[in-house]
Design a protein around this motif. Structure first.
Motif, PDB file in Angstrom:
ATOM      1  N   ILE A  93      50.187  36.441  35.661  1.00  0.00           N
ATOM      2  CA  ILE A  93      49.725  36.964  34.459  1.00  0.00           C
ATOM      3  C   ILE A  93      49.946  35.975  33.177  1.00  0.00           C
ATOM      4  CG2 ILE A  93      49.580  38.975  32.835  1.00  0.00           C
ATOM      5  CD1 ILE A  93      48.589  39.840  35.379  1.00  0.00           C
TER       6      ILE A  93
ATOM      7  N   TYR B  12      46.814  43.661  30.087  1.00  0.00           N
ATOM      8  CA  TYR B  12      47.536  42.233  30.867  1.00  0.00           C
ATOM      9  C   TYR B  12      49.009  42.074  30.028  1.00  0.00           C
ATOM     10  CZ  TYR B  12      42.870  41.122  32.930  1.00  0.00           C
ATOM     11  OH  TYR B  12      41.751  41.296  33.521  1.00  0.00           O
TER      12      TYR B  12
ATOM     13  N   TYR C 259      38.937  31.241  38.504  1.00  0.00           N
ATOM     14  CA  TYR C 259      37.566  31.920  38.623  1.00  0.00           C
ATOM     15  C   TYR C 259      36.343  30.820  38.831  1.00  0.00           C
ATOM     16  CZ  TYR C 259      39.585  36.392  37.484  1.00  0.00           C
ATOM     17  OH  TYR C 259      40.113  37.569  37.759  1.00  0.00           O
TER      18      TYR C 259
ATOM     19  N   TYR D  54      42.013  36.354  28.352  1.00  0.00           N
ATOM     20  CA  TYR D  54      41.194  37.034  29.233  1.00  0.00           C
ATOM     21  C   TYR D  54      40.027  37.512  28.785  1.00  0.00           C
ATOM     22  CZ  TYR D  54      45.354  37.161  32.352  1.00  0.00           C
ATOM     23  OH  TYR D  54      46.353  37.113  33.182  1.00  0.00           O
ATOM     24  N   ARG D  55      39.911  37.880  27.253  1.00  0.00           N
ATOM     25  CA  ARG D  55      38.916  38.372  26.700  1.00  0.00           C
ATOM     26  C   ARG D  55      37.787  37.222  26.672  1.00  0.00           C
ATOM     27  NH1 ARG D  55      38.730  42.757  23.743  1.00  0.00           N
ATOM     28  NH2 ARG D  55      40.818  42.426  23.223  1.00  0.00           N
TER      29      ARG D  55
ATOM     30  N   LEU E 264      43.885  29.716  35.018  1.00  0.00           N
ATOM     31  CA  LEU E 264      43.171  31.021  35.231  1.00  0.00           C
ATOM     32  C   LEU E 264      41.699  31.059  35.365  1.00  0.00           C
ATOM     33  CD1 LEU E 264      43.076  34.234  34.896  1.00  0.00           C
ATOM     34  CD2 LEU E 264      42.879  33.763  32.425  1.00  0.00           C
TER      35      LEU E 264
ATOM     36  N   VAL F  23      47.233  36.166  26.092  1.00  0.00           N
ATOM     37  CA  VAL F  23      46.315  37.229  26.523  1.00  0.00           C
ATOM     38  C   VAL F  23      45.137  37.277  25.898  1.00  0.00           C
ATOM     39  CG1 VAL F  23      46.340  39.569  26.221  1.00  0.00           C
ATOM     40  CG2 VAL F  23      48.438  38.767  27.232  1.00  0.00           C
TER      41      VAL F  23
ATOM     42  N   ILE G 202      37.738  40.851  35.579  1.00  0.00           N
ATOM     43  CA  ILE G 202      38.443  40.938  34.244  1.00  0.00           C
ATOM     44  C   ILE G 202      38.376  42.223  33.821  1.00  0.00           C
ATOM     45  CG2 ILE G 202      38.752  39.491  32.102  1.00  0.00           C
ATOM     46  CD1 ILE G 202      39.681  37.601  34.550  1.00  0.00           C
TER      47      ILE G 202
ATOM     48  N   PRO H 208      46.437  27.915  30.741  1.00  0.00           N
ATOM     49  CA  PRO H 208      45.533  29.063  30.850  1.00  0.00           C
ATOM     50  C   PRO H 208      44.379  28.329  31.734  1.00  0.00           C
ATOM     51  CG  PRO H 208      45.746  28.571  28.421  1.00  0.00           C
ATOM     52  CD  PRO H 208      46.787  27.755  29.179  1.00  0.00           C
TER      53      PRO H 208
ATOM     54  N   VAL I  97      42.073  44.536  27.413  1.00  0.00           N
ATOM     55  CA  VAL I  97      42.819  43.200  27.478  1.00  0.00           C
ATOM     56  C   VAL I  97      44.124  43.404  27.270  1.00  0.00           C
ATOM     57  CG1 VAL I  97      42.846  41.124  26.190  1.00  0.00           C
ATOM     58  CG2 VAL I  97      40.644  41.846  27.294  1.00  0.00           C
TER      59      VAL I  97
ATOM     60  N   LEU J 242      37.599  34.739  28.487  1.00  0.00           N
ATOM     61  CA  LEU J 242      36.986  34.575  30.018  1.00  0.00           C
ATOM     62  C   LEU J 242      36.071  35.624  30.349  1.00  0.00           C
ATOM     63  CD1 LEU J 242      36.806  33.498  32.851  1.00  0.00           C
ATOM     64  CD2 LEU J 242      39.101  34.574  33.396  1.00  0.00           C
ATOM     65  N   MET J 243      36.211  36.951  29.878  1.00  0.00           N
ATOM     66  CA  MET J 243      35.193  37.967  29.979  1.00  0.00           C
ATOM     67  C   MET J 243      33.911  37.591  29.417  1.00  0.00           C
ATOM     68  SD  MET J 243      35.732  41.879  29.268  1.00  0.00           S
ATOM     69  CE  MET J 243      35.970  41.803  27.489  1.00  0.00           C
TER      70      MET J 243
END
Lengths: 206, 206
Positions: A4, B11, A44, A11-12, A40, A8, B4, A37, B8, A14-15
């Motif tokens: 993880i 995470y 993907y 992650y958004r 990550l 953080v 994902i 990062p 968020v 990446l989405m």
């Protein structure tokens, strides 16, 4: 199982990246450290590129990748002068990094990031805000551009009013913006940090 | 590869959970919907439990799990009266859910979440804040407790001043708190949302 990642908000990002049709080529400006990062994004399916000012931090990040069987492709570089062709990346980001410069240099770096980004591509950048507990500490050499120390090394931290970076993206579309004030325990002390995060899209016709 | 998850902030909660030695048993209060975050925890080895008020949303969430080969174990329930024993969970959370009630019911629900949590366990809860663009819309039946409509269904939304929930956790340790104001494009409109997220720890001796 993937680690993880402590970054953080990425992650958004990446989405948002996943929802586009852009080529999966991504550049991290300030890519070093013990939990890069880019790992990550590589997981993907992204081709990753990273630049980092500090050669030691490059090596730490690449070693993390090697331990995961990944070539993260991080090398020494300067985001004020990116050594990549125009419009060569589908995605470019800088996380917790760009504010370690004077504001004029931040602007220059963003112009470079914009230059290497393809039309329709997405950029993530975050900034320190004036809500941060360290804003005001150390000599102010400009407009909330403070000379401070990280681990006894002198560094500049530039702090922004939460809406101040908007004008840096006036040629782009702001898809997401988040003004965050967080309190956490760091080395036994409760600290308050302030960030504003942007996800912006380079217009298809510019 | 794992999806994902759009939730968020969870995470970060997962990262905090991973750093503890607590048993990997986790309860989601308000676990329904088309992308149940319990799936993320299940992927990291957690035994998952979920309750959800709306039976249709339960089924949507469980169907997501089945498609991933996971039994997420989500069933109809009411977080104001949790059907789980005292101190039976290492972790309990409620994401974008608890504020669909009056503030007195929020408090009652948090007491229930605290009851089922083991000492040393971690809780995540987030709240709408008065910075949200919908705060002030609809009749205020209490202290920023507004009668509004989601998809033509009448619902209560309770809005908090960013520091207001602190007192709900006065018997717990606040490890992380984040006051967030975000702007995003939703159904073609730019909207401003306000949330405050908490990660709190139940004290080992209470």
């Amino acid at each position: 199982m993937l680690d993880i990642f402590k970054q953080v908000p990425l992650y958004r990002y990446l989405m948002y990246c996943q929802e586009t049709e852009m080529p999966r080529r991504i550049l991290d400006c300030g890519a070093g450290g013990d939990m890069p990062p880019l790992s990550l994004f590589e997981a993907y399916g992204y081709a990753t590129y990273g630049i980092e000012f500090d050669p030691a931090q490059c090596e730490i990040a690449n070693a993390y990748g090697r331990a995961k069987g990944q070539d993260l492709n991080i090398r020494q570089g300067d985001m004020r002068r990116l050594d990549f062709p125009d419009q060569s990346m589908g995605f470019v980001y800088s996380y917790n990094s760009i504010f370690h410069m004077r504001k004029a240099e931040v602007k220059q770096s963003l112009q470079e990031m914009d230059r290497v980004l393809m039309p329709g591509g997405l950029m993530f950048v975050n900034f320190l805000t004036t809500n941060d507990f360290r804003c005001g500490q150390g000599p102010d050499v400009g407009n909330h551009e403070h000379e401070q120390f990280d681990d006894d090394v002198p560094v500049i931290h530039s702090y922004y009013e939460p809406g101040e970076p908007d004008e840096l993206f006036r040629n782009m579309e702001i898809l997401y913006k988040e003004d965050r004030v967080l309190e956490r325990i760091y080395e036994g002390e409760r600290i308050r940090q302030g960030f504003v995060d942007y996800i912006v899209k380079k217009k298809a016709i510019s």
